[in-house]
Motif scaffolding. Structure first.
Motif, PDB file in Angstrom:
ATOM      1  N   LYS A  91       1.180  -0.887   0.169  1.00  0.00           N
ATOM      2  CA  LYS A  91       0.393  -0.071   0.152  1.00  0.00           C
ATOM      3  C   LYS A  91       0.953   1.403   0.208  1.00  0.00           C
ATOM      4  CE  LYS A  91      -3.793  -2.371   2.717  1.00  0.00           C
ATOM      5  NZ  LYS A  91      -4.700  -2.583   3.719  1.00  0.00           N
ATOM      6  N   ALA A  92       1.994   1.085  -0.604  1.00  0.00           N
ATOM      7  CA  ALA A  92       2.981   2.483  -0.678  1.00  0.00           C
ATOM      8  C   ALA A  92       2.224   3.227  -1.929  1.00  0.00           C
ATOM      9  CB  ALA A  92       4.199   1.779  -1.160  1.00  0.00           C
ATOM     10  N   ILE A  93       2.380   2.775  -3.074  1.00  0.00           N
ATOM     11  CA  ILE A  93       1.456   3.815  -3.799  1.00  0.00           C
ATOM     12  C   ILE A  93       0.026   3.250  -4.531  1.00  0.00           C
ATOM     13  CG2 ILE A  93       1.900   4.094  -6.089  1.00  0.00           C
ATOM     14  CD1 ILE A  93       4.822   3.406  -6.013  1.00  0.00           C
ATOM     15  N   THR A  94      -0.177   2.230  -3.950  1.00  0.00           N
ATOM     16  CA  THR A  94      -1.853   2.077  -4.428  1.00  0.00           C
ATOM     17  C   THR A  94      -2.432   1.432  -3.286  1.00  0.00           C
ATOM     18  OG1 THR A  94      -1.155  -0.565  -5.101  1.00  0.00           O
ATOM     19  CG2 THR A  94      -0.654   1.190  -7.095  1.00  0.00           C
ATOM     20  N   GLN A  95      -3.631   1.954  -3.053  1.00  0.00           N
ATOM     21  CA  GLN A  95      -4.534   1.377  -1.968  1.00  0.00           C
ATOM     22  C   GLN A  95      -5.557   1.130  -2.249  1.00  0.00           C
ATOM     23  OE1 GLN A  95      -4.802   5.331   0.194  1.00  0.00           O
ATOM     24  NE2 GLN A  95      -2.435   5.126   1.151  1.00  0.00           N
ATOM     25  N   PRO A  96      -6.324   0.203  -1.836  1.00  0.00           N
ATOM     26  CA  PRO A  96      -7.650  -0.042  -1.198  1.00  0.00           C
ATOM     27  C   PRO A  96      -8.597   0.835  -1.404  1.00  0.00           C
ATOM     28  CG  PRO A  96      -7.134  -0.936   0.400  1.00  0.00           C
ATOM     29  CD  PRO A  96      -5.688  -0.079  -0.446  1.00  0.00           C
ATOM     30  N   LEU A  97      -9.999   0.333  -2.039  1.00  0.00           N
ATOM     31  CA  LEU A  97     -11.052   1.610  -2.076  1.00  0.00           C
ATOM     32  C   LEU A  97     -12.054   0.662  -1.442  1.00  0.00           C
ATOM     33  CD1 LEU A  97     -11.766   3.208  -5.900  1.00  0.00           C
ATOM     34  CD2 LEU A  97     -10.768   3.607  -3.502  1.00  0.00           C
ATOM     35  N   ASN A  98     -12.750   1.486   0.123  1.00  0.00           N
ATOM     36  CA  ASN A  98     -14.301   1.612   0.553  1.00  0.00           C
ATOM     37  C   ASN A  98     -14.950   1.804  -0.135  1.00  0.00           C
ATOM     38  OD1 ASN A  98     -12.266  -0.642   1.967  1.00  0.00           O
ATOM     39  ND2 ASN A  98     -11.230   1.505   2.715  1.00  0.00           N
ATOM     40  N   LYS A  99     -15.737   0.876   0.894  1.00  0.00           N
ATOM     41  CA  LYS A  99     -17.390   1.588   0.207  1.00  0.00           C
ATOM     42  C   LYS A  99     -17.587   3.459   0.849  1.00  0.00           C
ATOM     43  CE  LYS A  99     -22.922   0.724  -0.210  1.00  0.00           C
ATOM     44  NZ  LYS A  99     -23.227  -0.445   0.239  1.00  0.00           N
ATOM     45  N   HIS A 100     -18.073   3.671   0.411  1.00  0.00           N
ATOM     46  CA  HIS A 100     -18.536   5.611   0.820  1.00  0.00           C
ATOM     47  C   HIS A 100     -17.360   5.963   0.691  1.00  0.00           C
ATOM     48  CE1 HIS A 100     -22.504   3.746   1.799  1.00  0.00           C
ATOM     49  NE2 HIS A 100     -21.670   3.167   3.216  1.00  0.00           N
ATOM     50  N   ASP A 101     -15.773   5.600  -0.047  1.00  0.00           N
ATOM     51  CA  ASP A 101     -14.753   6.562   0.025  1.00  0.00           C
ATOM     52  C   ASP A 101     -15.256   7.612  -0.883  1.00  0.00           C
ATOM     53  OD1 ASP A 101     -13.365   5.510   1.742  1.00  0.00           O
ATOM     54  OD2 ASP A 101     -12.309   4.086   0.698  1.00  0.00           O
ATOM     55  N   GLN A 102     -14.242   8.928  -1.104  1.00  0.00           N
ATOM     56  CA  GLN A 102     -14.945   9.889  -2.320  1.00  0.00           C
ATOM     57  C   GLN A 102     -13.256   9.677  -2.537  1.00  0.00           C
ATOM     58  OE1 GLN A 102     -16.538  13.201  -0.637  1.00  0.00           O
ATOM     59  NE2 GLN A 102     -18.822  12.745  -0.731  1.00  0.00           N
ATOM     60  N   ILE A 103     -13.294   9.690  -3.917  1.00  0.00           N
ATOM     61  CA  ILE A 103     -12.182   9.972  -4.839  1.00  0.00           C
ATOM     62  C   ILE A 103     -11.870  10.721  -6.073  1.00  0.00           C
ATOM     63  CG2 ILE A 103     -12.118   7.289  -4.095  1.00  0.00           C
ATOM     64  CD1 ILE A 103     -12.642   6.600  -6.886  1.00  0.00           C
ATOM     65  N   PHE A 104     -10.683  11.782  -6.001  1.00  0.00           N
ATOM     66  CA  PHE A 104     -11.100  12.455  -7.470  1.00  0.00           C
ATOM     67  C   PHE A 104     -10.952  11.047  -8.444  1.00  0.00           C
ATOM     68  CE2 PHE A 104      -9.009  15.268  -4.179  1.00  0.00           C
ATOM     69  CZ  PHE A 104     -10.064  15.810  -4.721  1.00  0.00           C
ATOM     70  N   LEU A 105     -11.719  11.163  -9.902  1.00  0.00           N
ATOM     71  CA  LEU A 105     -11.428  10.751 -10.885  1.00  0.00           C
ATOM     72  C   LEU A 105     -10.617  11.297 -12.020  1.00  0.00           C
ATOM     73  CD1 LEU A 105     -15.332   9.577 -10.467  1.00  0.00           C
ATOM     74  CD2 LEU A 105     -13.317   7.679  -9.928  1.00  0.00           C
ATOM     75  N   ALA A 106     -10.682  10.571 -12.745  1.00  0.00           N
ATOM     76  CA  ALA A 106      -9.680  10.553 -14.561  1.00  0.00           C
ATOM     77  C   ALA A 106     -10.199   9.603 -15.498  1.00  0.00           C
ATOM     78  CB  ALA A 106      -7.752  10.248 -14.413  1.00  0.00           C
ATOM     79  N   LYS A 107     -10.630  10.366 -16.538  1.00  0.00           N
ATOM     80  CA  LYS A 107     -11.361   9.597 -18.073  1.00  0.00           C
ATOM     81  C   LYS A 107     -10.121   9.816 -18.439  1.00  0.00           C
ATOM     82  CE  LYS A 107     -15.388   9.576 -20.671  1.00  0.00           C
ATOM     83  NZ  LYS A 107     -15.973  10.143 -21.098  1.00  0.00           N
ATOM     84  N   SER A 108      -9.623   9.176 -19.849  1.00  0.00           N
ATOM     85  CA  SER A 108      -8.657   8.386 -20.542  1.00  0.00           C
ATOM     86  C   SER A 108      -9.784   8.113 -21.618  1.00  0.00           C
ATOM     87  CB  SER A 108      -7.731   7.254 -20.002  1.00  0.00           C
ATOM     88  OG  SER A 108      -8.493   6.167 -20.255  1.00  0.00           O
ATOM     89  N   SER A 109      -9.400   7.869 -22.769  1.00  0.00           N
ATOM     90  CA  SER A 109      -9.981   7.853 -23.716  1.00  0.00           C
ATOM     91  C   SER A 109     -10.731   6.597 -24.070  1.00  0.00           C
ATOM     92  CB  SER A 109      -9.278   7.538 -25.329  1.00  0.00           C
ATOM     93  OG  SER A 109      -7.849   6.578 -25.054  1.00  0.00           O
ATOM     94  N   LYS A 110     -10.837   5.419 -23.073  1.00  0.00           N
ATOM     95  CA  LYS A 110     -10.886   4.222 -22.934  1.00  0.00           C
ATOM     96  C   LYS A 110     -12.082   3.916 -21.820  1.00  0.00           C
ATOM     97  CE  LYS A 110      -7.983   1.483 -25.362  1.00  0.00           C
ATOM     98  NZ  LYS A 110      -6.493   0.578 -25.300  1.00  0.00           N
TER      99      LYS A 110
END
Length: 371
Positions: A91-110
């Motif tokens: 969990k140094a760079i990537t972390q798990p997501l849990n229900k009700h977490d608020q996050i910033f999203l990025a949209k790629s072409s796909k």
């Protein structure tokens, strides 16, 4: 009287708790304040788990989640999107997501994906708690301390912004200006503008910090910066040398101000309690106080530096790199900063004693003139 004080104390605590709760609720529903897409996790399903091993025998367990997120702002507000979130046990760079977490999203072409976590929901209420307790416990002094902290943060942001908009400016000179103003305002707010102690500490801080930086620059010029790998500094988008000097200057300033405040406050307290004390006794006391502070403060700086570098050092060592390469890549520049800070700490003792002596002499002459 005691009952009133207790009730007043608990009322202040209640106000802080109400402010914390209010900030949490507001920040939980402030997605419209942001231009970046924000979403709330509505469901999380574990898809797969696998263990990976590299050629050095390092093992890591990697997990994949299928995440559904409801968008809370922008033109896509109310829309639900899904994506795969991958993270490992470290969990140094990537972390798990849990229900009700608020996050910033990025949209790629796909597809959509996780950009970052929305953390203001937690750190701002905690900041309110810390500042509230500081003000409650220290009263007027705590209020001035919080105010000086806020002003220093504004000054720091202003310095970074000024460096950003004036592309030809040398960031080191900007941080010299920042250091002088921040030191002056901090000491004035905490100690008062009319106190002799304030200006003695300020003169000591400026003297020892300047001397430490000049010694460092002199050594760099004599050795032609041999052994200093500025190119190893991460995420540098401009000349690394001025950036390194700016980082070092701020570090030296913090260490020196800490020691100078303790040492000179002790000397002034001694002078106030024993008005008849001679300059010789003040100088001896100042030297002893400085010597006691020096060892603890130098070790504290070193341990802070080591603690910051432990993760990357272990990562390099576990991936087949030797101690020499690991030191060069992770520890060399930090050690140089620590050494320059240690020089500043050492110089604070004679600089503080010098200014205490000068101002003590000036005070004596002023008293004799009044007589």
């Amino acid at each position: 009287m005691n009952t009133k004080k207790i009730n007043h104390f608990f009322l202040k605590i209640l106000v802080v708790l109400v402010l914390m709760l209010t900030s949490f609720v507001v920040l939980r529903h402030n997605a419209s304040w942001y231009q970046d897409s924000i979403g709330e996790v509505t469901s999380v399903k574990q898809v797969s788990t696998k263990t990976l091993q590299d050629q050095y025998g390092n093992k890591v367990t990697q997990h994949h989640q299928k995440v559904s997120v409801k968008l809370l702002n922008t033109q896509n507000k109310g829309k639900t999107v899904s994506f795969i979130n991958s993270y490992d046990d470290a969990k140094a760079i990537t972390q798990p997501l849990n229900k009700h977490d608020q996050i910033f999203l990025a949209k790629s072409s796909k597809a959509w994906g996780l950009k970052n976590f929305k953390r203001d929901i937690f750190w701002i209420p905690i900041l309110i708690l810390v500042m509230g307790l500081l003000i409650i416990s220290m009263g007027k002094a705590g209020s001035f301390m919080v105010l000086s902290l806020i002003i220093n943060v504004i000054l720091f942001i202003g310095t970074i912004y000024l460096n950003f908009v004036t592309k030809e400016a040398n960031i080191f000179w900007l941080f010299i200006l920042f250091s002088i103003i921040a030191s002056m305002l901090t000491l004035i707010f905490v100690m008062g503008i009319k106190r002799r102690l304030t200006w003695t500490v300020l003169l000591t801080v400026v003297t020892s910090t300047t001397a430490a930086m000049l010694i460092g620059l002199l050594v760099f010029n004599i050795t032609n910066e041999k052994g200093l790998h500025f190119e190893l500094m991460s995420f540098i988008t401009q000349l690394p040398q001025p950036m390194f000097l700016s980082m070092t200057l701020v570090g030296v300033l913090g260490a020196v101000m800490d020691e100078a405040t303790d040492m000179i406050a002790t000397l002034f307290s001694l002078e106030r309690e024993h008005p008849e004390i001679g300059i010789k006794e003040l100088l001896i006391t100042g030297r002893h106080v400085g010597q006691e502070i020096f060892g603890a403060l130098s070790n504290t700086l070193f341990l802070i530096f080591i603690a910051e570098q432990i993760p990357m050092a272990i990562l390099y060592l576990r991936n087949g790199n030797n101690w020499g390469f690991t030191y060069t890549m992770n520890l060399s520049l930090g050690m140089v900063q620590t050494l320059i800070s240690a020089i500043g700490i050492v110089l604070t003792v004679p600089a503080g004693i010098f200014w205490v002596w000068i101002l003590h002499k000036w005070r004596q002459r002023k008293m004799e003139a009044n007589i």
